[in-house]
Write a protein that holds these residues in place. Structure first.
Motif, PDB file in Angstrom:
ATOM      1  N   CYS A 111       3.932  -7.505  -1.223  1.00  0.00           N
ATOM      2  CA  CYS A 111       3.315  -6.812  -0.088  1.00  0.00           C
ATOM      3  C   CYS A 111       1.888  -7.283   0.135  1.00  0.00           C
ATOM      4  O   CYS A 111       1.413  -7.316   1.260  1.00  0.00           O
ATOM      5  N   CYS A 142       8.372  -7.117  -0.971  1.00  0.00           N
ATOM      6  CA  CYS A 142       8.002  -6.472   0.288  1.00  0.00           C
ATOM      7  C   CYS A 142       9.265  -6.355   1.144  1.00  0.00           C
ATOM      8  O   CYS A 142       9.936  -7.356   1.413  1.00  0.00           O
ATOM      9  N   VAL A 143       9.559  -5.134   1.541  1.00  0.00           N
ATOM     10  CA  VAL A 143      10.791  -4.929   2.311  1.00  0.00           C
ATOM     11  C   VAL A 143      10.505  -4.975   3.819  1.00  0.00           C
ATOM     12  O   VAL A 143      11.409  -4.951   4.649  1.00  0.00           O
ATOM     13  N   GLY A 144       9.208  -5.069   4.154  1.00  0.00           N
ATOM     14  CA  GLY A 144       8.847  -5.127   5.576  1.00  0.00           C
ATOM     15  C   GLY A 144       9.031  -6.517   6.175  1.00  0.00           C
ATOM     16  O   GLY A 144       9.434  -6.652   7.330  1.00  0.00           O
ATOM     17  N   TRP A 183       4.512  -0.309  -1.159  1.00  0.00           N
ATOM     18  CA  TRP A 183       5.151  -0.055   0.142  1.00  0.00           C
ATOM     19  C   TRP A 183       4.336   0.968   0.950  1.00  0.00           C
ATOM     20  O   TRP A 183       4.242   0.855   2.168  1.00  0.00           O
ATOM     21  N   CYS A 238       1.485  -0.912   2.510  1.00  0.00           N
ATOM     22  CA  CYS A 238       1.756  -2.197   3.165  1.00  0.00           C
ATOM     23  C   CYS A 238       2.067  -2.003   4.656  1.00  0.00           C
ATOM     24  O   CYS A 238       2.985  -1.256   5.018  1.00  0.00           O
ATOM     25  N   HIS A 277       3.465  -4.040   6.708  1.00  0.00           N
ATOM     26  CA  HIS A 277       4.816  -4.541   7.024  1.00  0.00           C
ATOM     27  C   HIS A 277       5.873  -3.485   6.659  1.00  0.00           C
ATOM     28  O   HIS A 277       6.790  -3.206   7.440  1.00  0.00           O
ATOM     29  N   CYS A 278       5.730  -2.927   5.477  1.00  0.00           N
ATOM     30  CA  CYS A 278       6.732  -1.938   5.018  1.00  0.00           C
ATOM     31  C   CYS A 278       6.660  -0.670   5.870  1.00  0.00           C
ATOM     32  O   CYS A 278       7.692  -0.089   6.223  1.00  0.00           O
TER      33      CYS A 278
HETATM   34 ZN    ZN Z   1       5.507  -4.639   2.041  1.00  0.00          ZN
END
Ligand code: ZN
Ligand code: ACM
Length: 535
Positions: free
Chosen positions: A275, A294-296, A332, A335, A337-338
């Motif tokens: 992230c 990072c899941v975003g 997360w 972050c 993005h997440c």
């Molecule tokens: Zn992330």
């Protein structure tokens, strides 16, 4: 009429007497063993006859297993007659076998080569415990009918905290096969080391497979490191070789690519997977890292799919284990993005963000006709019905069972083989572990009842049991064996044996298995046999 009833009763009584149950030395205990008149002596000259070409390999393996006992490797011939005759009978269940010993010889029947192989593993134990005479090994007459309680009987090895060679992994598989284990769960990726060659992402091996040093002593308090790099990995060719080796022993290799947590070695190899825009290094301490995938970012999914595309080519298993355990939400939460992903997908929180990730990867694997297994934390943000839950935390047991998904039991206080084996580990010099209260005696391992507390209608959800060996504090294969044995024998019996169990009877049979371990130069922990702290 009375006379007829009396005669029928008498005949029935004779039948019952002639089918008298007997004790065997076999672990896991067979479903049914009855006496047959007479005995048969196997010798160096005995021939193994196979009625079917697919039984040649199990026959050859058996010949290797008993070569030391008989003083020769028995000849295997494709014919109908021999001292040991192997054949197929499609009316039996997949892993079921029948073993018949009489004065005429030995017969092993299964509906598949796998069933026959299990019959031969039982026969191997009978040979090891048989009476040595001038002519060979005398086997008492008996009839065994046997099949497993559960379809998944697993053993897991963590090769990331410490690396084990191809030869050692094969030895682990041999030991598992001896106990009629049919799944090798291979924990291949971790914070402390990435062990599987992925051609599309070469840095995983160049950087991720090596940590610069390792914490010395107890992780929670130690501030010292050994200053010695530790690493290793398996090439794709080596992996194929191991998968083949396991398949010949009827063991399916289930790879675990642990995600989205336990990914620091991958983050160190490809920094953009995290992230934060920062550098990572392969972790040198044990425990849980806050740095996770990072899941975003879409690039994370591109990476995961690229890895799994190669994984599915290497492993023909129906299941791929995606981990899903111990994934802190800290990064997360911070972050962008997440957080954007949470918003755009209408997710409630970070738990649902993990589920979003798991579902997406599951969908990708479904395209390759694979199903997923995940540790029980995958239930937190919701799971699909198709996912199998590997249950290790007691706190998640009731919820996991209530969902109706398939479950593999590996409750840590029954199945974690890195735990201490005695009540006074420090007196017994058992070595280090995370915490002092993590004790798993042989008796406790044996007491695992897969159906405990369940309604009969729920029994079908329990697909298997599994012994897990985490290796933070286990750096040699000698210690792997000591940790695993004899407790693996207890887990194996929990997964295999149908009907009531009895620890004293198990302990009696274990004396025989112990001798087999010694014959095969397999190490095992002495504590139980020495009568140490085993209550
Ligand atoms: Zn992330
Ligand atoms: C686990 O023990 N973290 C699955």
């Amino acid at each position: 009429m009375k006379k007829i009833i009396a005669i029928v009763t008498l005949l029935f009584a004779v039948a019952v007497v002639s089918a008298q149950s007997i004790e065997t030395p076999i672990i896991p205990r067979p479903m049914e063993a009855t006496a047959v008149k007479g005995s048969y002596t196997l010798s160096a000259k005995s021939v193994i006859a196979v009625a079917d070409a697919e039984l040649v390999r199990p026959a050859e393996l058996f010949a290797e297993y008993v070569a030391k006992d008989l003083g020769a490797t028995l000849t295997v011939k494709q014919q109908n007659k021999g001292a040991v005759v192997l054949s197929l009978d499609k009316s039996l269940a997949k892993e079921e076998y029948a073993l018949h010993i009489s004065s005429k010889g030995v017969k092993v029947v299964g509906s598949t080569a796998q069933g026959v192989y299990y019959g031969l593993q039982s026969l191997r134990q009978l040979v090891a415990a048989g009476e040595v005479t001038k002519k060979g090994i005398e086997l008492q007459g008996m009839d065994i009918k046997d099949k497993p309680l559960l379809g998944h009987r697993g053993a897991m090895l963590d090769v990331c905290r410490h690396f084990f060679t191809v030869a050692e992994v094969k030895r682990f598989i041999d030991i598992a096969a001896m106990h009629k284990i049919n799944a090798f769960h291979w924990h291949l990726t971790e914070d402390q080391g990435w062990r599987i060659e992925i051609k599309k992402y070469p840095e995983l091996i160049k950087i991720g497979s090596m940590r610069k040093e390792t914490v010395i002593g107890r992780n929670s308090i130690s501030k010292t490191y050994d200053g010695t790099p530790h690493g290793g990995y398996y090439t794709q060719e080596e992996i194929k070789d191991i998968v083949k080796y396991a398949a010949e022993r009827y063991i399916e290799v289930i790879p675990e690519i642990d995600m989205p947590g336990h990914m620091v070695a991958a983050l160190a190899s490809y920094n953009h997977l995290g992230c934060r825009d920062e550098k990572f290094e392969v972790r040198t301490r044990w425990g849980i890292s806050k740095d996770v995938l990072c899941v975003g970012k879409e690039s994370t999914f591109e990476f995961v799919e690229g890895v799994l595309e190669e994984v599915v080519k290497l492993f023909p298993s129906k299941y791929i284990h995606l981990g899903g355990d111990e994934c802190p939400r800290d990064r997360w939460k911070e972050c962008p993005h997440c957080q954007k992903r949470i918003q755009e997908e209408g997710l409630k929180d970070e738990n649902e963000l993990q589920s979003y990730f798991m579902h997406r990867v599951e969908k990708f694997l479904a395209k390759h006709d694979r199903k997923i297994i995940g540790w029980d934390e995958i239930i937190y943000g919701g799971i699909n019905k198709s996912a199998t839950i590997m249950l290790w935390n007691d706190r998640n047991r009731a919820k996991a069972i209530s969902l109706g998904n398939d479950v593999i039991l590996t409750p840590k206080y029954f199945c974690y083989m890195d735990y201490y084996q005695t009540l006074r580990p420090f007196c017994n010099k058992e070595g280090l572990l995370f915490r002092d209260n993590r004790i798993l005696t042989l008796r406790k391992a044996y007491s695992l009842d897969p159906y405990e507390g369940l309604q009969p209608s729920e029994y079908g959800r329990i697909k298997g049991v599994q012994a897990n060996l985490w290796t933070e504090y286990i750096s040699t294969f000698h210690r792997v064996q000591e940790k695993l044995l004899p407790r693996l024998a207890a887990t194996a019996e929990a997964g295999w044996t149908i009907g009531a169990k009895n620890f004293e009877d198990f302990a009696r049979r274990l004396e025989h298995l112990r001798k087999l371990y010694e014959k095969e130069c397999i190490h095992y922990a002495p504590y139980f046999f020495d009568g140490v702290d085993e209550k």
